[in-house]
Design an enzyme around this catalytic site. Structure first.
Site: not given
Ligand code: SF4
Length: 336
Positions: A16, A22, A61, A99, A117, A172, A179, A182, A188
């Site tokens: 991590e 990097t 770093y 994180y 992140d 994403c 999308c 997805c 979403c």
């Molecule tokens: S639908 Fe929403 S969660 Fe899925 S890839 Fe697109 S923006 Fe990302």
């Protein structure tokens, strides 16, 4: 990746920290070499800083490497050499922020801490249609709060954290995600509102400061060179370099000015200093641009150096900043 799915907190921690600034491709070999030389907390805690920095050389770093060493010593002292298993103890280690603490807590100990992140921030910002600046602390806090609510229903925090990071990295993605294909598109909000490509919002711009360094690489007939360790609170702390002068502008110095620089640094030299070549470099850091000239110089004999300087016949075993590393490689200096 060599660290995928591992449960060993020490190894997760090292991976991590390497991945903080990097890329995976570059960090991979460094991780393997580091783990081979320092396989556990005990071997790292008993190492000296020069050696740890040598294993980090080229990754940048360098405070990350120094903090690894400090943290390993702290684990030895406060936890008997056993990696702590609570979020509070983990985050109290040098160089570990929210994180990394969440990643180690969840991956190694199955604790319920969401990681946040860049990939996760992007996913949440789109999924909830949050147009706050993801570089601001207030938006990060808001998103963390959202995830903490989600975590109440999460059975396996390690799997969830890994999944959402991978989802951000592979599905994403920053520009034009697919999308339509997805699995999250039905819920979403950014997709529903047609603003996917406007999110996330990043406002802060990093102002880069320019710094001008003149380096003097003086070599005598016996192959000795003058180097010294950067001990000040500044970039490259703990690494080695040649005699260096920082200035407001970078002009090419005359022979007389070069000789004066050595005289002022109380370095005793036999014979005249001869300039063989001036090399120029530009090196980008996150907040600074370093513009440097390296003067390759020869003399008959380096007799004495100031207190902080070393007269070294071989440069192997010393870690140098990237910029000088490049110079040494280009000029085939005995260095490994
Ligand atoms: S639908 Fe929403 S969660 Fe899925 S890839 Fe697109 S923006 Fe990302």
């Amino acid at each position: 990746m060599p660290w995928s799915g591992i449960k060993n907190p020490y190894r997760i921690w090292i991976s991590e920290i390497i991945l903080q600034q990097t890329r995976v491709k570059q960090g991979w070999d460094y991780y393997l070499r580091f783990i081979e030389r320092f396989p556990d907390i005990c071997s790292l805690a008993s190492a000296n800083e020069d050696e740890v920095l040598k294993y980090w050389e080229g990754l940048g770093y360098y405070s990350r490497a120094r903090n690894l060493l400090k943290a390993a010593k702290q684990i030895e002292e406060l936890h008997g050499g056993k990696f702590p298993n609570t979020y509070a103890d983990i985050i109290s280690l040098p160089g570990i922020g929210p994180y990394t603490a969440a990643a180690i807590s969840s991956f190694a100990f199955g604790l319920s801490y969401p990681v946040l992140d860049g990939n996760v921030l992007r996913v949440i910002s789109r999924y909830t249609s949050n147009d706050g600046d993801i570089l601001s602390q207030s938006t990060k806090k808001e998103m963390l709060k959202y995830l903490q609510e989600v975590f109440k229903k999460v059975e396996d925090p390690a799997v969830f954290n890994q999944a959402i990071m991978n989802f951000g990295a592979m599905q994403c993605v920053p520009s034009s995600p697919e999308c339509g294909e997805c699995i999250m598109c039905k819920n979403c909000k950014a997709y529903e509102e047609g603003i996917v490509n406007m999110l996330p919002v990043k406002i802060k711009k990093i102002k880069k400061k320019k710094r001008y360094f003149s380096y003097f690489d003086l070599e005598d007939e016996a192959g000795n060179r003058l180097i010294f360790r950067r001990d000040k609170q500044d970039i490259w702390q703990g690494l080695y370099e040649f005699l260096m002068v920082e200035s407001k502008v970078l002009k090419t110095l005359s022979d007389a000015e070069i000789t004066k620089t050595f005289d002022e640094s109380q370095i005793k030299i036999k014979g005249k200093i001869t300039l063989t070549k001036v090399h120029e470099y530009k090196h980008q850091l996150t907040h600074q641009t370093i513009i440097a000239k390296v003067y390759a110089l020869k003399c008959k004999k380096i007799k004495e150096s100031g207190d902080e300087m070393l007269i070294a016949n071989s440069l192997s075993g010393y870690a140098f900043p990237r910029l000088l590393d490049l110079y040494l490689q280009e000029n085939k200096v005995n260095y490994d």
